[in-house]
Design an enzyme around this catalytic site. Sequence first.
Site, PDB file in Angstrom:
ATOM      1  N   HIS A   1      42.637   4.103  86.210  1.00  0.00           N
ATOM      2  CA  HIS A   1      43.751   4.873  85.665  1.00  0.00           C
ATOM      3  C   HIS A   1      44.270   5.883  86.684  1.00  0.00           C
ATOM      4  CE1 HIS A   1      45.286   8.094  82.690  1.00  0.00           C
ATOM      5  NE2 HIS A   1      46.145   7.091  82.634  1.00  0.00           N
TER       6      HIS A   1
ATOM      7  N   HIS B   1      53.059  11.716  87.876  1.00  0.00           N
ATOM      8  CA  HIS B   1      52.953  11.679  86.411  1.00  0.00           C
ATOM      9  C   HIS B   1      53.844  12.704  85.725  1.00  0.00           C
ATOM     10  CE1 HIS B   1      51.166  12.555  82.456  1.00  0.00           C
ATOM     11  NE2 HIS B   1      50.730  11.302  82.462  1.00  0.00           N
TER      12      HIS B   1
HETATM   13  O1  G3P Z   1      49.506   3.561  80.993  1.00  0.00           O
HETATM   14  C1  G3P Z   1      48.563   4.127  80.189  1.00  0.00           C
HETATM   15  C2  G3P Z   1      48.428   5.612  80.365  1.00  0.00           C
HETATM   16  O2  G3P Z   1      48.541   5.952  81.711  1.00  0.00           O
HETATM   17  C3  G3P Z   1      49.406   6.379  79.563  1.00  0.00           C
HETATM   18  O3  G3P Z   1      49.256   7.753  79.606  1.00  0.00           O
HETATM   19  O4  G3P Z   1      49.885   9.995  80.354  1.00  0.00           O
HETATM   20  O5  G3P Z   1      48.066   8.784  81.519  1.00  0.00           O
HETATM   21  O6  G3P Z   1      50.412   8.079  81.835  1.00  0.00           O
HETATM   22  P1  G3P Z   1      49.412   8.680  80.887  1.00  0.00           P
HETATM   23 MG    MG Z   2      50.160   6.304  83.069  1.00  0.00          MG
END
Ligand code: G3P
Ligand code: MG
Length: 252
Positions: free
Chosen positions: A10, A52
């Site tokens: 992630h 982000h």
């Molecule tokens: O793509 C899944 C996840 O990344 C969504 O939440 O806020 O971490 O981008 P975020």
């Molecule tokens: Mg994400």
Amino acid sequence: MWPYPQIVAHRGGGTLAPENTLAGLRAGLAHGFHAVEFDVMLSRDGVGMVVHDPEFGRTIAGRGSVAGTDAAALAAMDAGSWFSPQFLGEPVPYFTQFIDYCKAQGIWMNVEIKPADGFEADTGAWVANITRDSYAAEIAAGDPARVPLLSSFSFAALAAARDAAPEVPRGYLLDTIPADWQQQARALGAVAIHTNHKHLTPELARDIKAAGYGLFCYTVNDPARGREILAWGVDGFCTDRIDLIGPGFAHI
Ligand code: G3P
Ligand code: MG
């Protein structure tokens, strides 16, 4: 039905490196990951950058916004020292740098289209166009496992991605699954539903799989929870704990 990797790092390298940086990709590789999720937003001059938050203040010091700053200026900013002094000067990457690195290293990408408010369609179309052009050979080869998967919480961004480059697959990100999820997914031509594992139930997982969609969850950091949702039929998930949950952990 789910040709993609099961476990995905992630925001680049999870908790082992500053999010959405090349250092994160290197950390993922060092832990055996060849699959990554990250976020793309447009700069003021309309270039996709890996970041982000729409506003500065957390990973980028100071005041300002991504949509209000040119790409070259963003690329010169420090997106590493908030995480640790060891990463001082780690830049905000261009999306094209991530593409180049991932292609060179054989890393599969889940590209989250993360538009700033008001730029949903522009961001979706831009990301889809660049991805189609960069992966033209892989798309032509007809091997879905080698083609990135776009995703977004923004219906408008995914609709624009669909219109710009329908051949690049799309997953629809939904924090909670609404009653009309299938209608929306069908309208987007989505191949998968991406959802918050905290709100998923075995019944919803069964329904989504029975309807023929891939099912991907974010962000699972507990191995026991990972095994539980995989047993429900979830195809894959992303994790921040790339040190705890390796690419092959479900088989251990
Ligand atoms: O793509 C899944 C996840 O990344 C969504 O939440 O806020 O971490 O981008 P975020
Ligand atoms: Mg994400």
